[in-house]
Design an enzyme around this catalytic site. Structure first.
Site, PDB file in Angstrom:
ATOM      1  N   SER A 118       0.827  -1.209   0.000  1.00  0.00           N
ATOM      2  CA  SER A 118       0.000   0.000   0.000  1.00  0.00           C
ATOM      3  C   SER A 118       0.873   1.277   0.000  1.00  0.00           C
ATOM      4  CB  SER A 118      -0.952  -0.070   1.189  1.00  0.00           C
ATOM      5  OG  SER A 118      -1.966   0.888   1.091  1.00  0.00           O
ATOM      6  N   ASP A 135      -4.720   8.488  -0.282  1.00  0.00           N
ATOM      7  CA  ASP A 135      -4.821   8.921   1.109  1.00  0.00           C
ATOM      8  C   ASP A 135      -5.135  10.398   1.277  1.00  0.00           C
ATOM      9  OD1 ASP A 135      -4.230   6.330   1.799  1.00  0.00           O
ATOM     10  OD2 ASP A 135      -2.082   6.707   1.930  1.00  0.00           O
ATOM     11  N   HIS A 186      -4.584  -0.582  -3.988  1.00  0.00           N
ATOM     12  CA  HIS A 186      -6.023  -0.810  -3.708  1.00  0.00           C
ATOM     13  C   HIS A 186      -6.865  -0.352  -4.889  1.00  0.00           C
ATOM     14  CE1 HIS A 186      -5.189  -1.466   0.622  1.00  0.00           C
ATOM     15  NE2 HIS A 186      -4.402  -0.410   0.558  1.00  0.00           N
TER      16      HIS A 186
END
Lengths: 233, 233
Positions: free
Chosen positions: A122, A137, A159
Site C-alpha cells: 500500500s 490517502d 487498492h
C-alpha cells in the site's frame, strides 16, 4: 540488481496480515534473517510500536526477525546496515513526511538500487514510484515534496478499485482521479488491485497474483494487463 | 457578515448540475446579477471554458450572468469587483495551487468576511475550511500550502461516504482517513453527505438538506447532527 515486491495491500478480505503473500515472502527474503520495518505510515493512527508488533508477528511464522526503524536514534545510519526492508501501509503523506524528516529517502533508494530486497504494501508500495501523487490517502500532513524513491519508472495506485456499477455516489471514481492526474503529469500509473503485486528483478517487472492490473498512460484509453505479464512503457 | 452556501456536491444522482439547490441559490444570490465563477478545479481535467459554460447554463435559468475568473489577465484585481462568487468542484490540489498562483486567496477571504455571497461545491467547499487536508482528491499537483480560506472554524469533508457494509475492499474507509487526520491535527471535521449544505450567516452555521451530517472531533467518537441544527464547536 533491484529486488522488490510491490504489493497493493497487506491483507485480503477475511485474511490475516500478509497471509496471502507469505510463501512469496519466504522465498524473497530467503537470505535475510532480520528485516528492518518502516512503520511511519501508521494506519488508523496506531503507534509505531503497535504497528511493528503486527509485522513482527507475521514474519515470525516464516522465521524472520523484524526491527522497527523508529527505535533508533539515528535511523539513517541504522538503515544503511539493513539486509532487507519492509515498509507497511497507512497514510502516504505521513510516511513521506517522516522519510524526509529522518533523511532516509536517499539511503533507502541507494540500498534498493544496490539490490537489497525491499517489500512494500500500500503506502509502502506507493513510495517506490516516481511520485506519491497517485495515493488514495488524505493529506493529513504537508510533506516537503511529493517526490518518492523512483525505484520503478512509473507510479502505483494501490487498492485499485473499479467503478462500482449502479453506485449513486457522485464523488470521483478512481479512474476519474487518475485521469485528472494525467492532465498535469506524464508519468504512467499502474492500478494494482488487492491481491496483486509487482515482482521487480532489476529492470524486469512482472505482475503477480490472481488479477489483472489496469494501466493508465497520458492521452491513451486505460487498458488491462494480465497477471504474469511484464510491465514496461 | 459572512454569507456562504457550502455544498457537498454540485449534482445529485440522476439530477442535473445544481438542480437540487437552485431554489436556494435564487434566494441566496437575489441581489446579485453577475456571479464570478472560479473554474480552477477542472473536474476530470475539462478546460476552464468548458467548465464555465456548465456553470453559466445552470445559472441562466435563475436569471444570473456568470463570468469565468480565468478569462481575466489580472484575476486578483477582477475578483475585487465581484458581487458574488461560485467555486466549482474538481481537484482540490489543483484549485488551491491555482488560487495561490494567481494570488487570489487573501482577496477571496476578505470579500467573504466583508459579506460578499460565496457559494462552493465539493472542492469549492473544501477551501472554505481552515485547511484542505480533509479532501478526498488525489495530490495531482504540489500546492505551496494546505492552508485555505479559514472562513469557517473547521474543515469540510465533502461527498461524505458511510462505510459500505459487506464491502470486501480493504482500502481505508472515509472514517478511518479522518481518524488518521486527527492523529496529527485538532481541527474538527464536518462530513457533508451529498445533498447537504451549510448555510453560513455570520457566525451562525446551519446544516441544510435532507440528511444528517457526521461530525469528527479529535479524541471523540464521531457523531451525527440532524439537518436544521446549528454547528459550533
Amino acid at each position: 540488481m533491484k529486488k522488490m515486491l510491490i504489493a497493493s495491500t497487506s491483507t485480503l478480505y477475511k485474511g490475516d496480515y500478509l497471509e496471502y503473500i507469505k510463501s512469496e515472502l519466504e522465498v524473497f527474503f530467503a537470505k535475510v534473517d532480520e528485516i528492518v520495518f518502516i512503520p511511519y505510515a501508521r494506519p488508523g493512527g496506531i503507534s509505531h510500536d503497535a504497528y511493528t508488533k503486527i509485522a513482527k508477528q507475521a514474519f515470525k511464522s516464516i522465521g524472520k526477525e523484524v526491527i522497527g526503524l523508529h527505535r533508533f536514534d539515528d535511523p539513517e545510519n541504522e538503515l544503511k546496515q539493513a539486509k532487507g526492508v519492509f515498509t507497511g501501509g497507512g497514510n502516504t503523506f505521513l510516511l513521506v513526511s517522516q522519510l524526509y524528516k529522518y533523511n532516509v529517502i536517499s539511503t533507502l533508494r541507494e540500498l534498493i538500487f544496490d539490490g537489497m530486497p525491499y517489500f512494500g504494501t500500500s503506502a509502502g508500495s506507493n513510495i517506490t514510484g516516481l511520485t506519491m501523487q497517485t495515493t488514495n490517502d488524505m493529506p493529513i500532513i504537508y510533506p516537503p515534496s511529493f517526490k518518492t524513491l523512483g525505484a520503478i519508472p512509473f507510479n502505483i495506485n494501490p487498492h485499485y478499485l473499479d467503478p462500482v456499477s449502479g453506485s449513486e455516489h457522485m464523488g470521483e471514481t478512481r479512474e476519474t482521479r487518475i485521469k485528472e492526474f494525467h492532465t498535469y503529469n506524464t508519468i504512467p500509473v499502474v492500478g494494482l488491485r488487492e491481491g496483486s503485486w509487482l515482482d521487480v528483478n532489476g529492470d524486469q517487472i512482472t505482475l503477480k497474483g490472481d488479477l489483472s492490473a489496469r494501466i493508465f498512460e497520458q492521452g491513451k484509453q486505460p487498458y488491462e494487463i494480465e497477471t504474469g505479464s511484464l510491465i514496461g512503457f
